[in-house]
Write a protein that holds these residues in place. Structure first.
Motif, short mmCIF file in Angstrom:
data_model
loop_
_atom_site.label_atom_id
_atom_site.label_comp_id
_atom_site.label_asym_id
_atom_site.label_seq_id
_atom_site.Cartn_x
_atom_site.Cartn_y
_atom_site.Cartn_z
N LEU A 80 0.83 -1.54 -0.41
CA LEU A 80 0.17 -0.20 0.47
C LEU A 80 1.26 1.09 -0.47
N ASP A 84 -3.36 5.93 -0.69
CA ASP A 84 -4.31 5.02 -0.92
C ASP A 84 -5.24 5.08 0.56
N ILE A 85 -4.72 5.67 1.63
CA ILE A 85 -5.72 5.80 2.25
C ILE A 85 -6.66 7.57 2.53
N ILE A 89 -9.56 3.71 0.62
CA ILE A 89 -10.29 3.14 2.21
C ILE A 89 -12.43 3.14 1.14
N GLU A 92 -12.89 -0.40 -0.31
CA GLU A 92 -12.21 -1.50 0.75
C GLU A 92 -13.29 -3.25 0.89
N TRP A 216 -5.67 1.00 8.27
CA TRP A 216 -4.97 1.53 7.13
C TRP A 216 -3.87 2.14 7.56
#
Length: 403
Positions: A80, A84-85, A89, A92, A216
């Motif tokens: 990751l 990507d956060i 998310i 997911e 995450w």
């Protein structure tokens, strides 16, 4: 529509390309040759040590501790990125296939280290035990390794650090106990511990289901830390421009190194390099670890000449790994504003490296005086003088110019 398979393939290609980019420098570098020599010498003395192994030696206990550690250690390379956060998310629920593949990839890549430790401990096992137990243990541990990785994945949903730490400790104790009693062929205890392991796995699954989303931040941070460790290793062989380092205050140690530096313009870089060495986790850790590990190996190796060779090799390894200090501040533009000539900077750097290496080699020489003989210590002291005052200046100048 996000395609988990496509995302995993793209991330894996980028990850492998990044690893291979630096791995070729590591495997062909002179430091790798030194490490190979050290491992070969240790293997030789390991075999000699096994020939004199006492019958009461706790073989099962040692194997359980070491194999338990490498089996429990099951980090997951999720590949990751920090962005990507924000972007992944919301998707997911579509990434189950992606994370399933990262679990498989992590398991396969960790088998190499596991098999290396397993094979290294095989001669120790065969000195006291016979039969196919050790071969069967491999099959058991391959399954247990998968269990440990799945449990580790489930615990990534848990936010409390204390719970994750306790889970790792309990899992390690269960796995180590399983290995110990399996070697001892106490199958009743093996059965009891297996039931305990299954109970822990069920509890891990319960905690996983209890949480609504993956952690995450934790997954990204762990991936980042693993890659930073790899970049730090690669930086010993070639420049890694995007390497980020950690800084710790270490006020007492920093003051000890810098208080003797005169407050003069010509000492600007002397002060900077000393402060960097004290506060950077990279150089401080490398220096102290190699000093301690080198001292331990010197103490246990029985041959006088091998003690001397190991002392010189560990000094050389320390020297090579301190060279990136020259480029440590390369991306900081305000250093170009120093009203100090580049020649003075080079002199300050070389002098500081000489001082660091002289202290380490002198400590090795004193240690050899104590544990071996005056002759060995004297030879190490002579080698330190030759290396520090004759070899380092020319070598460092050449490396600086090549960079």
């Amino acid at each position: 529509m996000l395609k988990a398979n496509t995302l995993f393939t793209e991330r894996l290609k980028g990850h492998v390309k990044e690893i291979n980019r630096y791995l070729r420098y590591i495997l062909t570098g002179h430091l790798a040759i030194a490490v190979f020599f050290i491992l070969s010498a240790l293997a030789y003395y390991y075999q000699q040590w096994l020939e004199e192994l006492p019958e009461e030696f706790p073989t099962a206990f040692i194997i359980a501790i070491l194999l338990g550690s490498v089996t429990t250690y099951s980090p997951i390379q999720t590949m990751l990125k920090r962005a990507d956060i924000v972007f992944l998310i919301p998707a997911e629920h579509q990434l189950k296939g992606y994370f399933r593949r990262t679990l498989i990839y992590s398991y396969v890549t960790q088998i190499y280290l596991f098999l290396f430790i397993y094979a290294a401990l095989a001669p120790l096992y065969l000195t006291q035990y016979q039969g196919n137990t050790y071969g069967l243990l491999l099959l058991v541990l391959l399954i247990v390794k998968g269990w440990s990785m799945i449990a580790n994945w489930w615990m990534l949903k848990v936010r409390e650090q204390s719970m994750r730490t306790m889970d790792i400790i309990v899992r390690y104790l269960i796995i180590s106990a399983l290995i110990y009693f399996f070697i001892k062929q106490e199958m009743l205890m093996v059965g009891i511990i297996t039931v305990m392991g299954i109970g822990l796995l069920i509890y891990n699954r319960y905690l996983f289901n209890k949480q609504k989303a993956l952690n995450w931040e934790l997954m990204i941070e762990r991936d980042y830390l693993r890659m930073r460790s790899f970049y730090r290793l690669a930086n010993m062989f070639t420049d890694v421009p995007h390497l980020e380092t950690t800084v710790k205050k270490r006020a007492l140690f920093a003051r000890l190194l810098t208080k003797s530096v005169p407050f003069e313009q010509s000492n600007s870089y002397t002060y900077l390099y000393r402060l960097t060495s004290a506060r950077s986790g990279e150089y401080f850790g490398i220096y102290t670890r190699l000093l301690v590990v080198g001292g331990l190996i010197i103490f246990f190796v029985p041959n006088m000449w091998m003690k001397l060779i190991f002392a010189i090799l560990f000094s050389y390894m320390t020297f090579i790994q301190l060279l990136p200090l020259w480029k440590h501040h390369a991306i900081i533009i305000w250093l170009d504003l120093y009203p100090v000539a580049d020649k003075v900077r080079k002199q300050s750097f070389i002098k500081w490296i000489q001082q660091l290496m002289f202290v380490q080699m002198l400590l090795f020489a004193i240690f050899l005086f104590v544990v071996e003989s005056y002759v060995t210590g004297g030879l190490m002291a002579a080698a330190s003088i030759v290396f520090v005052w004759l070899i380092i200046p020319g070598y460092v100048n050449q490396k600086i110019q090549s960079r």
